[in-house]
Scaffold this motif. Sequence first.
Motif, PDB file in Angstrom:
ATOM      1  N   ALA A 239      -0.279  13.358   8.043  1.00 33.02           N
ATOM      2  CA  ALA A 239      -0.730  14.286   7.000  1.00 33.02           C
ATOM      3  C   ALA A 239       0.467  14.750   6.197  1.00 33.02           C
ATOM      4  O   ALA A 239       1.528  15.059   6.761  1.00 33.02           O
ATOM      5  N   PHE A 240       0.300  14.781   4.884  1.00 36.47           N
ATOM      6  CA  PHE A 240       1.418  15.117   3.990  1.00 36.47           C
ATOM      7  C   PHE A 240       0.894  15.804   2.743  1.00 36.47           C
ATOM      8  O   PHE A 240      -0.285  15.667   2.375  1.00 36.47           O
ATOM      9  N   LYS A 241       1.790  16.537   2.065  1.00 33.27           N
ATOM     10  CA  LYS A 241       1.389  17.269   0.858  1.00 33.27           C
ATOM     11  C   LYS A 241       1.115  16.308  -0.278  1.00 33.27           C
ATOM     12  O   LYS A 241       1.883  15.360  -0.491  1.00 33.27           O
ATOM     13  N   ASP A 242       0.040  16.573  -1.007  1.00 34.05           N
ATOM     14  CA  ASP A 242      -0.264  15.787  -2.203  1.00 34.05           C
ATOM     15  C   ASP A 242       0.816  16.067  -3.251  1.00 34.05           C
ATOM     16  O   ASP A 242       1.217  17.208  -3.469  1.00 34.05           O
ATOM     17  N   ILE A 243       1.276  14.996  -3.916  1.00 31.42           N
ATOM     18  CA  ILE A 243       2.368  15.119  -4.883  1.00 31.42           C
ATOM     19  C   ILE A 243       1.917  15.863  -6.146  1.00 31.42           C
ATOM     20  O   ILE A 243       2.742  16.422  -6.875  1.00 31.42           O
ATOM     21  N   ASN A 244       0.614  15.890  -6.383  1.00 35.50           N
ATOM     22  CA  ASN A 244       0.074  16.509  -7.602  1.00 35.50           C
ATOM     23  C   ASN A 244      -1.052  17.462  -7.202  1.00 35.50           C
ATOM     24  O   ASN A 244      -2.233  17.164  -7.388  1.00 35.50           O
ATOM     25  N   PRO A 245      -0.692  18.619  -6.609  1.00 30.20           N
ATOM     26  CA  PRO A 245      -1.716  19.459  -5.957  1.00 30.20           C
ATOM     27  C   PRO A 245      -2.754  20.021  -6.920  1.00 30.20           C
ATOM     28  O   PRO A 245      -2.435  20.450  -8.020  1.00 30.20           O
TER      29      PRO A 245
ATOM     30  N   LEU B 117      -7.663   4.869   3.100  1.00 30.78           N
ATOM     31  CA  LEU B 117      -8.516   6.015   3.415  1.00 30.78           C
ATOM     32  C   LEU B 117      -7.704   7.305   3.537  1.00 30.78           C
ATOM     33  O   LEU B 117      -6.698   7.349   4.247  1.00 30.78           O
ATOM     34  N   HIS B 118      -8.145   8.324   2.826  1.00 31.58           N
ATOM     35  CA  HIS B 118      -7.497   9.629   2.943  1.00 31.58           C
ATOM     36  C   HIS B 118      -8.525  10.730   2.729  1.00 31.58           C
ATOM     37  O   HIS B 118      -9.439  10.593   1.913  1.00 31.58           O
ATOM     38  N   PHE B 119      -8.348  11.811   3.468  1.00 33.99           N
ATOM     39  CA  PHE B 119      -9.157  13.007   3.306  1.00 33.99           C
ATOM     40  C   PHE B 119      -8.273  14.061   2.652  1.00 33.99           C
ATOM     41  O   PHE B 119      -7.205  14.389   3.179  1.00 33.99           O
ATOM     42  N   HIS B 120      -8.720  14.556   1.500  1.00 38.69           N
ATOM     43  CA  HIS B 120      -8.034  15.670   0.855  1.00 38.69           C
ATOM     44  C   HIS B 120      -8.438  16.951   1.591  1.00 38.69           C
ATOM     45  O   HIS B 120      -9.634  17.183   1.813  1.00 38.69           O
ATOM     46  N   ILE B 121      -7.484  17.784   1.929  1.00 41.56           N
ATOM     47  CA  ILE B 121      -7.771  19.148   2.384  1.00 41.56           C
ATOM     48  C   ILE B 121      -7.279  20.082   1.289  1.00 41.56           C
ATOM     49  O   ILE B 121      -6.093  20.051   0.931  1.00 41.56           O
TER      50      ILE B 121
ATOM     51  N   GLY C  47     -16.222   6.841  -7.446  1.00 39.64           N
ATOM     52  CA  GLY C  47     -15.771   8.011  -6.693  1.00 39.64           C
ATOM     53  C   GLY C  47     -14.403   8.502  -7.110  1.00 39.64           C
ATOM     54  O   GLY C  47     -13.958   9.558  -6.658  1.00 39.64           O
ATOM     55  N   GLY C  48     -13.715   7.712  -7.942  1.00 42.79           N
ATOM     56  CA  GLY C  48     -12.400   8.133  -8.445  1.00 42.79           C
ATOM     57  C   GLY C  48     -11.269   7.927  -7.455  1.00 42.79           C
ATOM     58  O   GLY C  48     -10.250   8.622  -7.511  1.00 42.79           O
ATOM     59  N   GLN C  49     -11.429   6.963  -6.549  1.00 38.43           N
ATOM     60  CA  GLN C  49     -10.370   6.695  -5.575  1.00 38.43           C
ATOM     61  C   GLN C  49      -9.226   5.944  -6.256  1.00 38.43           C
ATOM     62  O   GLN C  49      -9.424   4.855  -6.803  1.00 38.43           O
ATOM     63  N   SER C  50      -8.024   6.522  -6.227  1.00 34.76           N
ATOM     64  CA  SER C  50      -6.887   5.883  -6.887  1.00 34.76           C
ATOM     65  C   SER C  50      -5.960   5.184  -5.897  1.00 34.76           C
ATOM     66  O   SER C  50      -5.214   4.290  -6.288  1.00 34.76           O
ATOM     67  N   VAL C  51      -5.977   5.581  -4.637  1.00 38.27           N
ATOM     68  CA  VAL C  51      -5.151   4.929  -3.617  1.00 38.27           C
ATOM     69  C   VAL C  51      -6.085   4.321  -2.576  1.00 38.27           C
ATOM     70  O   VAL C  51      -6.885   5.028  -1.952  1.00 38.27           O
ATOM     71  N   LYS C  52      -5.967   3.018  -2.384  1.00 41.20           N
ATOM     72  CA  LYS C  52      -6.930   2.296  -1.540  1.00 41.20           C
ATOM     73  C   LYS C  52      -6.511   2.270  -0.070  1.00 41.20           C
ATOM     74  O   LYS C  52      -6.433   1.227   0.572  1.00 41.20           O
TER      75      LYS C  52
ATOM     76  N   CYS D  60       0.854  -1.191   0.000  1.00 39.31           N
ATOM     77  CA  CYS D  60       0.000   0.000   0.000  1.00 39.31           C
ATOM     78  C   CYS D  60       0.888   1.240   0.000  1.00 39.31           C
ATOM     79  O   CYS D  60       1.733   1.405   0.890  1.00 39.31           O
ATOM     80  N   LEU D  61       0.683   2.095  -0.981  1.00 36.84           N
ATOM     81  CA  LEU D  61       1.503   3.303  -1.132  1.00 36.84           C
ATOM     82  C   LEU D  61       1.495   4.167   0.130  1.00 36.84           C
ATOM     83  O   LEU D  61       2.548   4.612   0.607  1.00 36.84           O
ATOM     84  N   PHE D  62       0.302   4.410   0.688  1.00 36.34           N
ATOM     85  CA  PHE D  62       0.237   5.322   1.830  1.00 36.34           C
ATOM     86  C   PHE D  62       0.790   4.662   3.097  1.00 36.34           C
ATOM     87  O   PHE D  62       1.358   5.355   3.948  1.00 36.34           O
ATOM     88  N   CYS D  63       0.655   3.331   3.242  1.00 36.17           N
ATOM     89  CA  CYS D  63       1.325   2.666   4.371  1.00 36.17           C
ATOM     90  C   CYS D  63       2.835   2.861   4.259  1.00 36.17           C
ATOM     91  O   CYS D  63       3.517   3.094   5.271  1.00 36.17           O
TER      92      CYS D  63
ATOM     93  N   THR E  62     -13.271  13.002   0.430  1.00 37.84           N
ATOM     94  CA  THR E  62     -12.749  11.637   0.420  1.00 37.84           C
ATOM     95  C   THR E  62     -13.433  10.881  -0.719  1.00 37.84           C
ATOM     96  O   THR E  62     -14.662  10.838  -0.806  1.00 37.84           O
ATOM     97  N   ASN E  63     -12.640  10.374  -1.627  1.00 37.00           N
ATOM     98  CA  ASN E  63     -13.157   9.628  -2.768  1.00 37.00           C
ATOM     99  C   ASN E  63     -13.270   8.155  -2.400  1.00 37.00           C
ATOM    100  O   ASN E  63     -12.429   7.632  -1.651  1.00 37.00           O
ATOM    101  N   VAL E  64     -14.298   7.492  -2.944  1.00 36.61           N
ATOM    102  CA  VAL E  64     -14.538   6.084  -2.617  1.00 36.61           C
ATOM    103  C   VAL E  64     -14.723   5.273  -3.891  1.00 36.61           C
ATOM    104  O   VAL E  64     -15.628   5.562  -4.695  1.00 36.61           O
TER     105      VAL E  64
END
Length: 112
Positions: free
Chosen positions: A26-32, A97-101, A90-95, A3-6, A84-86
């Motif tokens: 929490a971290f910056k999105d690579i493609n803001p 759970l993440h909340f975009h701010i 919903g267009g979720q690309s990373v499986k 898992c990428l985010f793990c 949060t995309n599902v």
Amino acid sequence: MDCLFCKIINGDIPSTKVYENEYVFAFKDINPNAKVHVLVVPKKHIDSIDCADPSNICDIAKVIEAIPVVAKECGLANGYRVITNVGEDGGQSVKHLHFHILGGEKLPVKLA
Ligand code: 5GP
Ligand code: ZN
């Protein structure tokens, strides 16, 4: 688990961290998609909000509790959007759970 985010949480893949506590990263999105675009995730792997249940709701609550802290850290006093995309539709690309701010500017396109 592959898992990428793990891997980002573990530090195996580098990221620009903006906040961390025992339960949340929490971290910056690579493609803001906005001037400020940060991802807030539970350290425990949860596939998406669709998996919310009594066994993980405390971890999800910790993420939600962290959102205003992260927003303040990012200087979003004028407001922001949380998404949060599902799944496929919903267009979720990373499986994981993440909340975009999103913020730092007046945001375009309101879907809801
Ligand atoms: P989703 O499309 O699943 O809702 O959001 C996944 C987000 O993760 C996307 O906005 C994408 O830019 C971001 N992302 C994908 N890979 C990486 C990465 O390696 N590092 C960071 N910081 N963000 C990533
Ligand atoms: Zn994960």
